[in-house]
Motif scaffolding. Sequence first.
Motif, short mmCIF file in Angstrom:
data_model
loop_
_atom_site.label_atom_id
_atom_site.label_comp_id
_atom_site.label_asym_id
_atom_site.label_seq_id
_atom_site.Cartn_x
_atom_site.Cartn_y
_atom_site.Cartn_z
N PRO A 136 159.26 93.37 67.81
CA PRO A 136 159.81 92.13 68.37
C PRO A 136 160.31 91.15 67.32
O PRO A 136 161.29 90.44 67.56
N THR A 137 159.66 91.10 66.17
CA THR A 137 160.08 90.16 65.15
C THR A 137 161.44 90.54 64.58
O THR A 137 162.30 89.69 64.37
N ALA A 162 163.86 92.51 53.66
CA ALA A 162 163.51 91.21 54.24
C ALA A 162 163.16 91.34 55.72
O ALA A 162 162.23 90.70 56.23
N LEU A 163 163.90 92.19 56.41
CA LEU A 163 163.66 92.40 57.84
C LEU A 163 162.31 93.06 58.09
O LEU A 163 161.53 92.64 58.96
N LEU A 164 162.01 94.09 57.31
CA LEU A 164 160.73 94.78 57.46
C LEU A 164 159.56 93.88 57.05
O LEU A 164 158.50 93.90 57.67
N GLU A 166 154.74 90.79 58.35
CA GLU A 166 154.03 89.50 58.27
C GLU A 166 153.60 89.03 59.65
O GLU A 166 152.48 88.55 59.84
N GLU A 167 154.50 89.19 60.62
CA GLU A 167 154.17 88.76 61.98
C GLU A 167 153.09 89.65 62.58
O GLU A 167 152.19 89.16 63.28
N ARG A 168 153.14 90.94 62.31
CA ARG A 168 152.09 91.85 62.81
C ARG A 168 150.73 91.49 62.21
O ARG A 168 149.71 91.52 62.90
N GLU A 169 150.73 91.17 60.93
CA GLU A 169 149.50 90.78 60.26
C GLU A 169 148.93 89.52 60.91
O GLU A 169 147.73 89.42 61.18
N ILE A 201 145.31 89.23 62.97
CA ILE A 201 144.25 88.29 62.56
C ILE A 201 143.92 87.35 63.72
O ILE A 201 142.74 87.06 63.98
N THR A 202 144.93 86.90 64.43
CA THR A 202 144.69 86.04 65.60
C THR A 202 143.84 86.76 66.64
O THR A 202 142.92 86.17 67.22
N ARG A 203 144.13 88.02 66.85
CA ARG A 203 143.36 88.82 67.82
C ARG A 203 141.92 88.99 67.35
O ARG A 203 140.97 88.87 68.14
N LEU A 204 141.72 89.26 66.07
CA LEU A 204 140.37 89.44 65.53
C LEU A 204 139.57 88.14 65.61
O LEU A 204 138.38 88.16 65.92
N LEU A 205 140.22 87.01 65.34
CA LEU A 205 139.54 85.72 65.45
C LEU A 205 139.14 85.44 66.90
O LEU A 205 138.05 84.92 67.16
N HIS A 206 139.99 85.81 67.83
CA HIS A 206 139.66 85.64 69.25
C HIS A 206 138.48 86.52 69.64
O HIS A 206 137.54 86.08 70.31
N ASP A 207 138.51 87.78 69.20
CA ASP A 207 137.44 88.71 69.55
C ASP A 207 136.11 88.36 68.89
O ASP A 207 135.05 88.77 69.36
N ALA A 208 136.16 87.60 67.79
CA ALA A 208 134.93 87.23 67.09
C ALA A 208 134.09 86.23 67.88
O ALA A 208 132.90 86.05 67.61
N LYS A 209 134.71 85.56 68.86
CA LYS A 209 134.01 84.59 69.72
C LYS A 209 133.34 83.48 68.90
O LYS A 209 132.18 83.10 69.13
#
Length: 253
Positions: free
Chosen positions: A19-20, A45-47, A52-55, A59-67
Motif C-alpha cells: 500500500p505504501t 527509495a520506493l522500496l 519503513e511503513e511496514r516496520e 511495531i504499532t501492532r506489537l505495542l497494541h498486543d502488549a496491552k
Amino acid sequence: MSDLQDQAIRQHCKVLRMPTMGSQFSRLAETAIREKQSHLGYLEALLAAEMEERESRAITRLLHDAKLPRMKTLEAFEFDRSGVSAAQLRGLAEGDYVARAEPVLLIGEAGTGKSHLATGLCVAACRQRRRVRFTTATGLINELAEAAHANQLSRALGRWERLDLICIDELGYVPLAETACELMFQVIADRAEKAAVIVTTNLPFSEWPQVIPNPRLCKALIDRLTDRAHIITTGADSYRFRRTTAQRKAAKP
C-alpha cells in the motif's frame, strides 16, 4: 504518466499488498525526476518507503498486543529525580537480557517509578520486534484461574510461554492464595532460562512470605526469578510525589 498507467500501478500494488508504494510511487517519481535520480535510485527509495511503513505498522501492532496500561518510555523517565541508574536501564533497553532470557526485578516503594521503567523496557522490546505482554500479578492470576475453570489452562500457559517478554506488575500488593501462587509459579517456571520476565514489587525478598504463604513455593519462586537476574532498587522516596511537589513549586508566582 497517464491516468490508465497510474490506476494500473495502484492496482498492482494493491494485489501485491504494497500500500505504501501504491500511495507514494507518483510523489517519489516526481522527486526522482527533480533530483535526477537513476532508475535504481528511484526503486530503492520506493522500496525503502514500503519497508519503513511496514516496520512502523508491525511495531504499532506489537505495542497494541502488549496491552500496556499507558504508553511510557524510558526517554520520558526523569532519572535525575530518581536513584536509578540511567546507564543501566538504557543498557537493558538494548535487549540483550531478552535474548539471554534473564529476569529483571524492579524493587521499591509505591511511586518510585517501577511501573514506568518496566513499561519503558516493554516499549523498547516492542520496537525491536519482540512479542511482549504486560499484566499485573492479579490480572495474570485471574486470567489463568478463568482458563483453569474452563479447562483451558494448558492453552493459556502455552500462550504466555510463547511470548518473548512478559512483565508482571505489582507483585506483593495483595496477599495471594496458594492456588493463585501455584498458577503464577507455573508461568514463571515455564520461562526459566528460556524467556525473559520483568517483575515489579514493593516488597524486599525477606517479606515475600507475607504474600506467598507456602514457604517452599515462595522459595522456589524467588529462586527462579533471581537466577541471573538484573535486580534494580528504585528506593523508598516517591518519585511521583517529588515530581508533583517540584511542579507545584514551579507553578507558584
